[in-house]
Design an enzyme around this catalytic site. Structure first.
Site, short mmCIF file in Angstrom:
data_model
loop_
_atom_site.label_atom_id
_atom_site.label_comp_id
_atom_site.label_asym_id
_atom_site.label_seq_id
_atom_site.Cartn_x
_atom_site.Cartn_y
_atom_site.Cartn_z
N HIS A 173 36.60 51.07 44.59
CA HIS A 173 36.65 52.31 43.81
C HIS A 173 35.65 53.35 44.31
CE1 HIS A 173 33.70 50.07 41.27
NE2 HIS A 173 33.08 51.20 41.47
N GLU B 100 52.15 46.43 41.86
CA GLU B 100 50.91 46.12 42.59
C GLU B 100 50.59 44.63 42.59
OE1 GLU B 100 47.69 48.39 40.87
OE2 GLU B 100 48.41 48.09 38.84
N ASP C 283 46.12 47.21 45.32
CA ASP C 283 46.15 45.88 44.74
C ASP C 283 47.24 45.02 45.36
OD1 ASP C 283 44.07 45.61 42.79
OD2 ASP C 283 45.05 47.24 41.72
N CYS D 292 51.28 55.22 45.18
CA CYS D 292 50.02 55.88 44.86
C CYS D 292 48.81 55.12 45.39
CB CYS D 292 49.89 56.14 43.37
SG CYS D 292 49.89 54.62 42.39
C1 PEP Z 1 46.58 50.57 43.56
O1 PEP Z 1 46.29 49.42 43.22
O2 PEP Z 1 47.11 50.84 44.64
C2 PEP Z 1 46.24 51.70 42.69
C3 PEP Z 1 46.62 52.92 42.97
O3 PEP Z 1 45.51 51.43 41.57
P1 PEP Z 1 43.92 51.28 41.54
O4 PEP Z 1 43.39 51.68 42.91
O5 PEP Z 1 43.42 52.16 40.46
O6 PEP Z 1 43.74 49.83 41.27
MG MG Z 2 45.72 49.03 41.22
#
Ligand code: PEP
Ligand code: MG
Length: 579
Positions: free
Chosen positions: A191, A433, A457, A504
């Protein structure tokens, strides 16, 4: 000058003073001072002692009389120790004779004290070791005070150096003053990396020991393009990187100016939707500026800094409205809470043995129905003000989706009864995911309006590689054939059912995968705002027919590295200036 190589996590270059977080948790490396600076450093040490004494006195004054009485002997002895002339002499001797930086001299001296107490083999003395560490920490904090200013109240531009950043630390950052990140831990989709990209500042992660290599007042260069970090650069290096920084800013500006008015369209006229991912309302102007067609992912977990401060329905609604107002009818996909795993602001949840496989995301929401309903009410109410869709994270089985939809339907009925307006046709989607979701995509699709592939993920769960662990970062491979087959399948299921499939995860914002994803049939890409112009450039440089060929060939490779090399070579060939 020390050069370190880490994982490039967010593009750009910056030069600033390091702001070291969590100094108390780390050892101070050996650092020497120039002979001409010795007097200045001794004065700095003496000031730090004064500050530390004042700080302990302040703590004492702030306590209730009852507590003060109990803790007085402890704090009193801390202060006495800090006033001890013998201690001062020892530290000053190390600075003067060994030319150690005060931070290092302090650490050495206190370690010696602690060792003596431990080896005394006496319960009373051993119990005093913690006190010694406490005093050392306070003194170090004061010595490093330029760097341990409150995160939210930075006076100067800084590069934040940390073992890793927690979401709540990220929330506190003064985004005008933080020019870059460098962390020991993390991979490209941790993150910290995602936040750096979404704020648009350079970052290098996975540096292993950067918190140990950095010392008080160090200048640091972050090159987020190549993953290089330079500590205490010489003047020639500063000159070279200042020029690089200027060139990069000019390049980005040109790219943006060039691409802003142009559609994201392949050479043979296939239109692609470029959306952005955002975490906070403050990021919306950058999204609009970079020409985003909408918001493909609004992460909402950053609205929840702690369980004590759960946002109310109205507070959430206000944030959503604030974002929607800036969007002029563009679509926004609001994802329900994805708490857990590396996003753990809620106390008590961090005790899971295996948090990525634990009570995360939709699982958390389904166990905290009140909290979930409050959020759904806010999202539904927001749908009356703009083009809003709802998305559930980390669906791994049909049962979860059915339960989540049933709760959503309850909330819709409640709102109807209360005559509170919302969009009755609000679209419902899920993140794909988890590999199980990708495998049963053909079943799940019947229950939703759209999918969004969360590769961050999906890759970690498919390959059993922790996305935030720098030690296994080389194994985190988006082009692993297993991952590519899952992505292909999900896109095909969308096509067969006439439903939208977006992506995404960070993979959709990395230029080397753009042609492959186009060729696999992806029509909606959602990414950090700053990468939109680059991705658009790649899309405009290729025809759909070429992209299909490239995707076909990529899928034939038996291993991830060959596939990645092939894609890098191809992308370099069509737009060399991106590399
Ligand atoms: C992902 O897992 O690709 C995603 C966009 O969600 P996050 O990065 O918030 O886990
Ligand atoms: Mg995710």
């Amino acid at each position: 000058m020390l050069i370190k190589k880490g994982i490039p996590a967010s593009p750009g270059i910056c030069i600033a003073n390091a702001f070291l977080l969590d100094t108390e948790a780390y050892q101070i490396p050996e650092h020497r001072v120039e002979p001409k600076d010795i007097t200045r450093e001794i004065n700095r040490f003496s000031e730090a002692v004064e500050d530390a004494i004042n700080s302990f006195s302040e703590i004492r004054n702030r306590l209730s009389p009852n507590l003060r009485e109990k803790t007085d002997p402890i704090i009193g002895s801390h202060i006495l120790m800090l006033q001890d002339k013998h201690l001062h002499e020892q530290i000053i001797k190390l600075i003067r004779e060994n030319k150690y930086l005060p931070e290092y001299a302090v650490t050495l001296t206190f370690k010696k004290y602690a060792k003596a107490l431990i080896s005394a083999d006496d319960a009373f003395f051993t119990s005093r070791v913690q006190d010694i560490y406490d005093i050392e920490r306070k003194l170090l904090q004061k010595l490093l005070k330029a760097k341990s200013d409150e995160l939210s109240d930075l006076k100067n531009d800084v590069v934040v150096v940390a073992h890793d950043l927690t979401p709540s630390q990220t929330l506190l950052l003064d985004r005008n003053k933080v020019k870059g990140f460098a962390t020991d831990a993390g991979g490209t989709t941790s993150h910290t990396a995602i936040i750096a990209r979404s704020i648009g500042i350079p970052a290098v992660v996975g540096l292993n020991t950067i918190t140990l290599d950095i010392s008080g007042g160090d200048t640091i260069i972050i090159d987020g393009n190549s993953g290089v970090v330079i500590i205490n650069p010489d003047s020639d290096t500063i000159k070279k990187y200042s020029a690089k920084e200027r060139n990069f800013v000019v390049y980005e500006r040109q790219l943006l100016a060039e691409s802003k008015k142009l559609p994201a369209e392949t050479k043979d006229g296939h239109l692609i939707n470029l959306y952005v991912n955002i975490d906070l309302p403050e990021e919306v102007p950058a999204a609009v500026k970079h020409g985003a067609a909408g918001i493909g992912l609004l992460r909402t977990e950053f609205f929840y800094p702690s369980i004590e401060k759960l946002p109310s329905e109205l507070e959430q609604l206000e944030v959503f409205k604030k974002i929607i107002r800036q969007l002029d009818d563009r679509e926004i996909v609001i994802r329900t809470l994805d708490l857990g795993a590396d996003k753990l602001p809620i106390d008590g949840q961090s005790t899971e043995q295996n948090p990525y496989l634990g009570c995360r995301a939709i699982r958390f929401s389904l166990r905290h129905i009140d909290l979930f309903k409050t959020q759904l009410r806010a999202i539904l109410r927001a749908s009356d003000f703009g083009n809003v869709s709802i998305m559930f994270p980390m669906i791994s089985a049909m049962e979860e989706l059915i339960k989540a939809k049933a709760i959503l339907s309850d909330v819709q009925n409640e709102l109807r009864k209360e005559k509170i307006p919302f969009d009755p046709d609000v679209k419902i989607g899920i993140m794909i995911e988890v590999p199980s979701a990708a495998i049963i995509a053909d079943i799940l699709i019947k229950e939703v309006d759209f999918f969004s592939i969360g590769t961050n993920d999906l890759i970690q769960y498919t390959l059993a590689v922790d996305r935030g662990n720098e030690r296994v970062a080389p194994l985190y491979q988006p082009t692993n054939p297993a991952v590519l087959r899952l992505i292909k399948k999900v896109i095909e299921v969308g096509e067969e059912n006439g439903k939208m499939v977006a992506m995404c995860g960070e993979m959709s914002g990395s230029v080397i995968y753009t042609v492959l994803l186009l060729g696999l049939g992806l029509k909606v890409f959602s990414m950090a705002p700053i990468v939109v112009p680059e991705i658009k450039k790649v899309i405009r440089s290729v025809s759909m027919e070429e992209a299909r060929q490239i995707a076909k060939r990529t899928l034939e490779f038996p291993d991830a590295q060959s596939a990645a090399n092939y894609l890098i070579d191809y992308t370099k060939q069509i737009i060399p200036q991106l590399f």
